[in-house]
Scaffold this motif. Sequence first.
Motif, PDB file in Angstrom:
ATOM      1  N   GLN A  36      29.690 -45.998   6.649  1.00 28.30           N
ATOM      2  CA  GLN A  36      30.969 -45.552   7.204  1.00 28.30           C
ATOM      3  C   GLN A  36      31.855 -44.923   6.131  1.00 28.30           C
ATOM      4  O   GLN A  36      32.369 -43.811   6.318  1.00 28.30           O
ATOM      5  N   VAL A  37      32.048 -45.644   5.035  1.00 26.76           N
ATOM      6  CA  VAL A  37      32.907 -45.188   3.954  1.00 26.76           C
ATOM      7  C   VAL A  37      32.173 -45.332   2.628  1.00 26.76           C
ATOM      8  O   VAL A  37      31.498 -46.326   2.393  1.00 26.76           O
ATOM      9  N   GLN A  38      32.325 -44.347   1.788  1.00 26.28           N
ATOM     10  CA  GLN A  38      31.760 -44.381   0.453  1.00 26.28           C
ATOM     11  C   GLN A  38      32.865 -44.191  -0.578  1.00 26.28           C
ATOM     12  O   GLN A  38      33.751 -43.352  -0.383  1.00 26.28           O
ATOM     13  N   LEU A  39      32.813 -44.961  -1.651  1.00 23.17           N
ATOM     14  CA  LEU A  39      33.768 -44.849  -2.743  1.00 23.17           C
ATOM     15  C   LEU A  39      33.011 -44.478  -4.009  1.00 23.17           C
ATOM     16  O   LEU A  39      32.023 -45.121  -4.345  1.00 23.17           O
ATOM     17  N   VAL A  40      33.485 -43.463  -4.697  1.00 25.52           N
ATOM     18  CA  VAL A  40      32.838 -43.002  -5.917  1.00 25.52           C
ATOM     19  C   VAL A  40      33.877 -42.894  -7.018  1.00 25.52           C
ATOM     20  O   VAL A  40      34.841 -42.135  -6.894  1.00 25.52           O
ATOM     21  N   GLU A  41      33.671 -43.661  -8.100  1.00 31.72           N
ATOM     22  CA  GLU A  41      34.568 -43.624  -9.244  1.00 31.72           C
ATOM     23  C   GLU A  41      34.094 -42.591 -10.263  1.00 31.72           C
ATOM     24  O   GLU A  41      32.897 -42.319 -10.374  1.00 31.72           O
ATOM     25  N   SER A  42      35.026 -42.068 -11.018  1.00 29.42           N
ATOM     26  CA  SER A  42      34.704 -41.157 -12.099  1.00 29.42           C
ATOM     27  C   SER A  42      35.791 -41.248 -13.159  1.00 29.42           C
ATOM     28  O   SER A  42      36.877 -41.769 -12.909  1.00 29.42           O
ATOM     29  N   GLY A  43      35.496 -40.736 -14.342  1.00 29.08           N
ATOM     30  CA  GLY A  43      36.480 -40.686 -15.405  1.00 29.08           C
ATOM     31  C   GLY A  43      36.288 -41.695 -16.517  1.00 29.08           C
ATOM     32  O   GLY A  43      37.011 -41.647 -17.518  1.00 29.08           O
ATOM     33  N   GLY A  44      35.341 -42.598 -16.369  1.00 28.73           N
ATOM     34  CA  GLY A  44      35.093 -43.571 -17.418  1.00 28.73           C
ATOM     35  C   GLY A  44      34.463 -42.924 -18.634  1.00 28.73           C
ATOM     36  O   GLY A  44      33.972 -41.799 -18.585  1.00 28.73           O
ATOM     37  N   GLY A  45      34.491 -43.645 -19.741  1.00 28.03           N
ATOM     38  CA  GLY A  45      33.919 -43.127 -20.964  1.00 28.03           C
ATOM     39  C   GLY A  45      34.386 -43.904 -22.172  1.00 28.03           C
ATOM     40  O   GLY A  45      34.935 -44.997 -22.057  1.00 28.03           O
ATOM     41  N   LEU A  46      34.166 -43.317 -23.337  1.00 27.30           N
ATOM     42  CA  LEU A  46      34.546 -43.925 -24.605  1.00 27.30           C
ATOM     43  C   LEU A  46      35.859 -43.340 -25.093  1.00 27.30           C
ATOM     44  O   LEU A  46      36.026 -42.116 -25.127  1.00 27.30           O
ATOM     45  N   VAL A  47      36.774 -44.210 -25.469  1.00 29.35           N
ATOM     46  CA  VAL A  47      38.067 -43.771 -25.977  1.00 29.35           C
ATOM     47  C   VAL A  47      38.494 -44.701 -27.108  1.00 29.35           C
ATOM     48  O   VAL A  47      38.146 -45.885 -27.115  1.00 29.35           O
ATOM     49  N   GLN A  48      39.240 -44.172 -28.068  1.00 33.59           N
ATOM     50  CA  GLN A  48      39.715 -44.975 -29.183  1.00 33.59           C
ATOM     51  C   GLN A  48      40.933 -45.800 -28.787  1.00 33.59           C
ATOM     52  O   GLN A  48      41.669 -45.432 -27.867  1.00 33.59           O
ATOM     53  N   PRO A  49      41.163 -46.931 -29.452  1.00 29.35           N
ATOM     54  CA  PRO A  49      42.368 -47.712 -29.177  1.00 29.35           C
ATOM     55  C   PRO A  49      43.614 -46.844 -29.285  1.00 29.35           C
ATOM     56  O   PRO A  49      43.745 -46.032 -30.205  1.00 29.35           O
ATOM     57  N   GLY A  50      44.523 -47.033 -28.337  1.00 28.75           N
ATOM     58  CA  GLY A  50      45.729 -46.228 -28.284  1.00 28.75           C
ATOM     59  C   GLY A  50      45.578 -44.959 -27.479  1.00 28.75           C
ATOM     60  O   GLY A  50      46.584 -44.291 -27.196  1.00 28.75           O
ATOM     61  N   GLY A  51      44.367 -44.634 -27.097  1.00 28.83           N
ATOM     62  CA  GLY A  51      44.111 -43.436 -26.332  1.00 28.83           C
ATOM     63  C   GLY A  51      44.364 -43.613 -24.852  1.00 28.83           C
ATOM     64  O   GLY A  51      44.803 -44.672 -24.399  1.00 28.83           O
ATOM     65  N   SER A  52      44.073 -42.567 -24.102  1.00 28.97           N
ATOM     66  CA  SER A  52      44.314 -42.555 -22.668  1.00 28.97           C
ATOM     67  C   SER A  52      43.072 -42.122 -21.910  1.00 28.97           C
ATOM     68  O   SER A  52      42.211 -41.403 -22.435  1.00 28.97           O
ATOM     69  N   LEU A  53      43.001 -42.555 -20.671  1.00 29.58           N
ATOM     70  CA  LEU A  53      41.903 -42.200 -19.793  1.00 29.58           C
ATOM     71  C   LEU A  53      42.427 -42.226 -18.367  1.00 29.58           C
ATOM     72  O   LEU A  53      43.284 -43.056 -18.031  1.00 29.58           O
ATOM     73  N   ARG A  54      41.918 -41.343 -17.541  1.00 30.65           N
ATOM     74  CA  ARG A  54      42.325 -41.283 -16.145  1.00 30.65           C
ATOM     75  C   ARG A  54      41.100 -41.483 -15.258  1.00 30.65           C
ATOM     76  O   ARG A  54      40.166 -40.681 -15.295  1.00 30.65           O
ATOM     77  N   LEU A  55      41.108 -42.543 -14.478  1.00 29.32           N
ATOM     78  CA  LEU A  55      40.036 -42.827 -13.550  1.00 29.32           C
ATOM     79  C   LEU A  55      40.385 -42.292 -12.171  1.00 29.32           C
ATOM     80  O   LEU A  55      41.543 -42.329 -11.754  1.00 29.32           O
ATOM     81  N   SER A  56      39.373 -41.814 -11.469  1.00 25.65           N
ATOM     82  CA  SER A  56      39.556 -41.307 -10.118  1.00 25.65           C
ATOM     83  C   SER A  56      38.605 -42.019  -9.178  1.00 25.65           C
ATOM     84  O   SER A  56      37.509 -42.413  -9.565  1.00 25.65           O
ATOM     85  N   CYS A  57      39.026 -42.176  -7.947  1.00 26.33           N
ATOM     86  CA  CYS A  57      38.201 -42.772  -6.914  1.00 26.33           C
ATOM     87  C   CYS A  57      38.324 -41.924  -5.664  1.00 26.33           C
ATOM     88  O   CYS A  57      39.430 -41.751  -5.136  1.00 26.33           O
ATOM     89  N   ALA A  58      37.206 -41.412  -5.207  1.00 26.42           N
ATOM     90  CA  ALA A  58      37.172 -40.586  -4.005  1.00 26.42           C
ATOM     91  C   ALA A  58      36.568 -41.365  -2.857  1.00 26.42           C
ATOM     92  O   ALA A  58      35.466 -41.904  -2.980  1.00 26.42           O
ATOM     93  N   ALA A  59      37.285 -41.435  -1.766  1.00 18.31           N
ATOM     94  CA  ALA A  59      36.800 -42.084  -0.557  1.00 18.31           C
ATOM     95  C   ALA A  59      36.393 -41.025   0.452  1.00 18.31           C
ATOM     96  O   ALA A  59      37.118 -40.051   0.670  1.00 18.31           O
TER      97      ALA A  59
END
Length: 120
Positions: free
Chosen positions: A1-24
Amino acid sequence: QVQLVESGGGLVQPGGSLRLSCAASGSIRSINGMGWHRQVPGKQRELVAIITSAGVTSYADSVKGRFTISRDSAKNMVYLQMDSLKPEDTAVYYCAGGFTSVQGIFKNYWGKGTLVTVSS
């Protein structure tokens, strides 16, 4: 019925930023709420952030002031902006939500997760 897919993960240094996305996607009539959870081996899965159907947000104490959850209701997307990342933020991050299908059936769904590694 519904699928969720995450993206945006990875390696980042302390103090850095990352943006995760989830598409339904799927036969979605409405979304009760969506959120992000995280888990590391040997530890309990914990709630990181949640946004309700009314747009009200809540955060775990450990991420308050650093993470921001947001949504694009028209696109059935939810995001997690992660700033000032710390090594202890390293985990598999899971997207989850409660959905009512076009057939009127409510169920909770989980994505498969995306790995975030914070390391120098």
